[in-house]
Motif scaffolding. Structure first.
Motif, PDB file in Angstrom:
ATOM      1  N   UNK A  14      44.931  36.661  32.976  1.00  0.00           N
ATOM      2  CA  UNK A  14      43.754  36.603  32.188  1.00  0.00           C
ATOM      3  C   UNK A  14      43.545  35.329  31.026  1.00  0.00           C
ATOM      4  N   UNK A  15      45.069  35.497  30.252  1.00  0.00           N
ATOM      5  CA  UNK A  15      45.136  34.300  29.263  1.00  0.00           C
ATOM      6  C   UNK A  15      44.940  32.980  29.950  1.00  0.00           C
ATOM      7  N   UNK A  16      45.478  32.719  31.149  1.00  0.00           N
ATOM      8  CA  UNK A  16      45.400  31.539  31.950  1.00  0.00           C
ATOM      9  C   UNK A  16      44.081  31.161  32.350  1.00  0.00           C
ATOM     10  N   UNK A  17      43.176  32.163  32.754  1.00  0.00           N
ATOM     11  CA  UNK A  17      42.348  31.712  33.709  1.00  0.00           C
ATOM     12  C   UNK A  17      40.901  31.991  32.787  1.00  0.00           C
ATOM     13  N   UNK A  18      40.697  32.543  31.541  1.00  0.00           N
ATOM     14  CA  UNK A  18      39.508  32.783  31.114  1.00  0.00           C
ATOM     15  C   UNK A  18      38.594  31.678  30.723  1.00  0.00           C
ATOM     16  N   UNK A  19      39.329  30.472  30.349  1.00  0.00           N
ATOM     17  CA  UNK A  19      38.777  29.374  30.153  1.00  0.00           C
ATOM     18  C   UNK A  19      38.708  28.454  31.437  1.00  0.00           C
ATOM     19  N   UNK A  20      38.938  28.747  32.459  1.00  0.00           N
ATOM     20  CA  UNK A  20      38.920  27.891  33.588  1.00  0.00           C
ATOM     21  C   UNK A  20      37.726  28.149  34.407  1.00  0.00           C
ATOM     22  N   UNK A  21      37.383  27.039  35.124  1.00  0.00           N
ATOM     23  CA  UNK A  21      36.531  26.888  36.042  1.00  0.00           C
ATOM     24  C   UNK A  21      36.571  27.460  37.606  1.00  0.00           C
ATOM     25  N   UNK A  22      36.730  29.065  37.566  1.00  0.00           N
ATOM     26  CA  UNK A  22      37.218  29.544  38.676  1.00  0.00           C
ATOM     27  C   UNK A  22      35.957  29.590  39.788  1.00  0.00           C
ATOM     28  N   UNK A  23      36.390  29.233  40.846  1.00  0.00           N
ATOM     29  CA  UNK A  23      35.434  29.311  42.138  1.00  0.00           C
ATOM     30  C   UNK A  23      35.740  30.041  43.203  1.00  0.00           C
ATOM     31  N   UNK A  24      37.237  30.359  43.503  1.00  0.00           N
ATOM     32  CA  UNK A  24      37.344  31.106  44.568  1.00  0.00           C
ATOM     33  C   UNK A  24      38.599  32.145  43.897  1.00  0.00           C
ATOM     34  N   UNK A  25      38.499  33.458  44.220  1.00  0.00           N
ATOM     35  CA  UNK A  25      39.443  34.584  43.899  1.00  0.00           C
ATOM     36  C   UNK A  25      39.660  35.252  44.944  1.00  0.00           C
ATOM     37  N   UNK A  26      41.271  35.269  45.364  1.00  0.00           N
ATOM     38  CA  UNK A  26      41.999  35.993  46.369  1.00  0.00           C
ATOM     39  C   UNK A  26      42.751  37.178  46.094  1.00  0.00           C
ATOM     40  N   UNK A  27      42.756  38.359  46.810  1.00  0.00           N
ATOM     41  CA  UNK A  27      43.632  39.324  46.496  1.00  0.00           C
ATOM     42  C   UNK A  27      43.080  40.523  46.931  1.00  0.00           C
ATOM     43  N   UNK A  28      43.866  41.663  46.915  1.00  0.00           N
ATOM     44  CA  UNK A  28      43.614  42.884  47.565  1.00  0.00           C
ATOM     45  C   UNK A  28      42.566  43.462  46.512  1.00  0.00           C
ATOM     46  N   UNK A  29      41.467  43.890  47.209  1.00  0.00           N
ATOM     47  CA  UNK A  29      40.193  44.295  46.272  1.00  0.00           C
ATOM     48  C   UNK A  29      40.698  45.531  45.037  1.00  0.00           C
ATOM     49  N   UNK A  30      41.483  46.500  45.157  1.00  0.00           N
ATOM     50  CA  UNK A  30      41.811  47.228  44.046  1.00  0.00           C
ATOM     51  C   UNK A  30      42.255  46.564  42.774  1.00  0.00           C
ATOM     52  N   UNK A  31      43.096  45.596  43.277  1.00  0.00           N
ATOM     53  CA  UNK A  31      43.897  44.783  42.074  1.00  0.00           C
ATOM     54  C   UNK A  31      42.972  43.709  41.707  1.00  0.00           C
ATOM     55  N   UNK A  32      42.239  43.210  42.563  1.00  0.00           N
ATOM     56  CA  UNK A  32      40.959  42.280  42.005  1.00  0.00           C
ATOM     57  C   UNK A  32      40.090  42.876  41.068  1.00  0.00           C
ATOM     58  N   UNK A  33      39.770  44.097  41.217  1.00  0.00           N
ATOM     59  CA  UNK A  33      39.109  44.909  40.446  1.00  0.00           C
ATOM     60  C   UNK A  33      39.685  45.165  39.081  1.00  0.00           C
ATOM     61  N   UNK A  34      40.922  45.314  38.997  1.00  0.00           N
ATOM     62  CA  UNK A  34      41.689  45.980  37.958  1.00  0.00           C
ATOM     63  C   UNK A  34      41.612  44.387  37.108  1.00  0.00           C
ATOM     64  N   UNK A  35      41.623  43.291  37.696  1.00  0.00           N
ATOM     65  CA  UNK A  35      41.554  42.112  36.949  1.00  0.00           C
ATOM     66  C   UNK A  35      40.108  41.925  36.270  1.00  0.00           C
ATOM     67  N   UNK A  36      39.147  42.092  37.189  1.00  0.00           N
ATOM     68  CA  UNK A  36      37.762  42.082  36.441  1.00  0.00           C
ATOM     69  C   UNK A  36      37.841  42.948  35.393  1.00  0.00           C
ATOM     70  N   UNK A  37      38.096  44.211  35.557  1.00  0.00           N
ATOM     71  CA  UNK A  37      37.906  45.183  34.498  1.00  0.00           C
ATOM     72  C   UNK A  37      38.622  44.706  33.354  1.00  0.00           C
ATOM     73  N   UNK A  38      39.594  44.149  33.265  1.00  0.00           N
ATOM     74  CA  UNK A  38      40.133  43.728  31.858  1.00  0.00           C
ATOM     75  C   UNK A  38      39.606  42.678  31.536  1.00  0.00           C
ATOM     76  N   UNK A  39      39.070  41.712  32.310  1.00  0.00           N
ATOM     77  CA  UNK A  39      38.212  40.610  31.568  1.00  0.00           C
ATOM     78  C   UNK A  39      37.037  41.050  31.064  1.00  0.00           C
ATOM     79  N   UNK A  40      36.114  42.073  31.624  1.00  0.00           N
ATOM     80  CA  UNK A  40      35.051  42.731  31.031  1.00  0.00           C
ATOM     81  C   UNK A  40      35.425  43.336  29.613  1.00  0.00           C
ATOM     82  N   UNK A  41      36.477  43.817  29.853  1.00  0.00           N
ATOM     83  CA  UNK A  41      36.907  44.723  28.394  1.00  0.00           C
ATOM     84  C   UNK A  41      37.207  43.769  27.334  1.00  0.00           C
ATOM     85  N   UNK A  42      37.870  42.468  27.750  1.00  0.00           N
ATOM     86  CA  UNK A  42      37.998  41.629  26.755  1.00  0.00           C
ATOM     87  C   UNK A  42      37.021  40.907  26.217  1.00  0.00           C
TER      88      UNK A  42
END
Length: 498
Positions: free
Chosen positions: A200-228
């Motif tokens: 999250x530290x590395x990606x928050x300021x980036x222009x992300x266009x594609x995200x890949x991963x197993x859905x529950x772990x991607x959701x965890x990534x999203x949840x933490x970003x939203x919390x922050x």
């Protein structure tokens, strides 16, 4: 248009043209792979033990090569680890993909120089099919993130070993590596929670266009970003336009994931495993994933109801039927022979051959003779979520309760709700009615008062994450089985009951 996106379009057209040639000639393509595999392995230890020199056709093959699991191949694997070459495939493997799940602990799945292109090219071709069909390649010019296991490799004997996703990370094409996230250093962090925060530290300021991963772990990534940030993913990454996933059925996660993003967006489903990359979604308009028939893997299919028979029917690609469940058996240039990967597939098309993953052959509930399978509980949950649109779930798993403290036995659905149903009893009844519709044996149990209707046990939002953490499998490619015929997992997860 950037340089990468510009060049990707003629490459996509070329790859799809090649793909159509083998997809339109499935039997010939598989026969070519079959003959190549037999010739490639006839002088190996396994080939000599199983008379490959005398095999001329598939009937000969079936007489000489039994259906096996990892444990049956393990003596050959042990010989390779000790340094012996020409055991399952010519030479030595380039890597071992290390996985868990067998009764004896870790599995070491060989990856050879001949089999690695199957993993790399299939992932690439999934994106190229998307580009060819949609004309959209802009995402290649921005940042791409692949949530995966650590690329740090150890050794099994003298052969490099590690998680499949970590091994594949070493073979990411150069044109993607420059805008790939996270950094190599961050990707090497083993602790998932620490790694996630660094990502999250590395990606928050980036222009992300594609995200890949197993859905529950991607959701965890999203949840933490939203919390922050207090923002939706769309607000944080306004150019996020393509989601690539595999490993689990996407449907139970779809609503919550898209709600976190703030919009719906295109997605590509993949069917990779340590044993091979079997299929990918080749169209945004057609159901299922295109089976890779020209990629070093010869497929066999066993009707799922016969899988545990002493002499089950073994079918080639031109013998399968649409709508039936089959256990997937592979033979490959990685040196896997008559190998049951444990997944069941269902064909949704035979022109071309497209499949969906319908479940795990050993993941079922038949405590009372009902034989409920993964596909049925996935469809049941999908239907219930459609009928109760206020409900959002994080994860769920199903297990039988054979000896309750009172009343009839039942199926227990352990669910982590993001948003709970307005009426939990009504939600449970919707689940029960749909499962009865999909499985007549389950319906007979309810009708005959052998079991009672579904019981829901609400869990904490992070119950499944906490469970995975407790067994040392948080993050990466790990996932909780959707259902089980015993309560080993259920009785652990229920510790995080709401």
């Amino acid at each position: 248009m950037g340089f990468k996106s510009f060049l990707s379009k003629p490459l996509a057209a070329y790859i799809v043209k090649q793909q159509n040639e083998w997809a339109n000639n499935p039997s010939r393509s598989q026969d070519k792979v079959f003959q190549s595999l037999i010739q490639g392995a006839k002088n190996t230890a396994f080939g000599k033990d199983h008379n490959f020199g005398d095999i001329r056709n598939y009937d000969d093959f079936k007489k000489n090569v039994p259906i096996v699991d990892y444990e049956a191949l393990r003596p050959y694997i042990d010989r390779i680890i000790k340094g012996e070459s020409d055991v399952l495939w010519k030479g030595l493997p380039a890597y071992f993909a290390k996985t868990s799940g067998t009764t004896s602990g870790a599995k070491y799945i060989p990856l050879t120089k001949d089999s690695i292109p199957n993993h790399i090219n299939s992932a690439r071709n999934a994106m190229l099919n998307y580009i060819h069909e949609t004309g959209n390649a802009k995402f290649l010019d921005k940042k791409l993130i692949f949530l995966s296991g650590s690329p740090v490799l150890g050794k099994s004997g003298e052969i490099l070993s590690g998680r499949l996703s970590g091994i594949v990370n070493h073979h990411v094409p150069g044109y993607l590596r420059r805008n790939q996230m996270p950094s190599y250093e961050t990707n090497c962090i083993e602790d998932w929670e620490i790694k996630l925060e660094r990502i999250i530290d590395e990606t928050l300021a980036q222009d992300m266009s594609l995200i890949s991963g197993i859905p529950p772990w991607v959701q965890m990534y999203f949840d933490r970003i939203i919390e922050r940030t207090g923002k939706s993913i769309q607000e944080v990454f306004p150019n996020f336009e393509l989601f690539i996933y595999g490993g689990v059925n996407f449907e139970p996660y779809r609503n919550k994931l898209y709600d976190s993003i703030g919009k719906n967006l295109p997605s590509i489903e993949l069917f990779p495993a340590s044993e091979g990359f079997f299929a990918f979604q080749d169209s945004q308009h057609e159901e299922g994933m295109l089976l890779q028939l020209d990629s070093g893997i010869f497929y066999e299919f066993i009707p799922s109801e016969e899988y545990f028979d002493e002499n089950p029917t073994r079918l080639m690609i031109d013998e399968v039927e649409v709508g039936k469940n089959y256990a997937l058996i592979i033979n490959s240039n990685a040196g896997l022979w008559g190998y049951s990967i444990g997944d069941t597939v269902k064909f949704v098309s035979t022109d071309p051959y497209r499949v969906i993953v319908s479940g795990r052959i050993k993941h079922y509930i038949s405590a009372f003779g009902e034989h409920v399978i993964g596909e049925e509980v996935e469809k049941t949950m999908k239907y219930a979520l459609e009928q109760h649109p206020e409900v959002k779930i994080t994860e769920f798993s199903v297990a039988p309760q054979v000896s309750p403290s009172d009343g009839l036995p039942y199926h227990e659905w352990l669910i982590s709700f993001e948003e709970e149903p307005n009426d939990q009893d009504a939600f449970a009844l919707t689940l029960d009615n749909k499962l009865r519709e999909l499985n007549t044996y389950y319906d007979d149990l309810i009708t005959g008062s052998i079991t009672r209707t579904i019981v829901i046990t609400p869990l904490q939002r992070d119950a499944f994450q906490q469970y995975m953490k407790s067994i040392g499998k948080l993050g990466g490619q790990n996932k909780v089985p959707r259902l089980a015929n015993d309560r080993k997992i259920a009785d652990k997860i229920i510790e995080w009951k709401k």
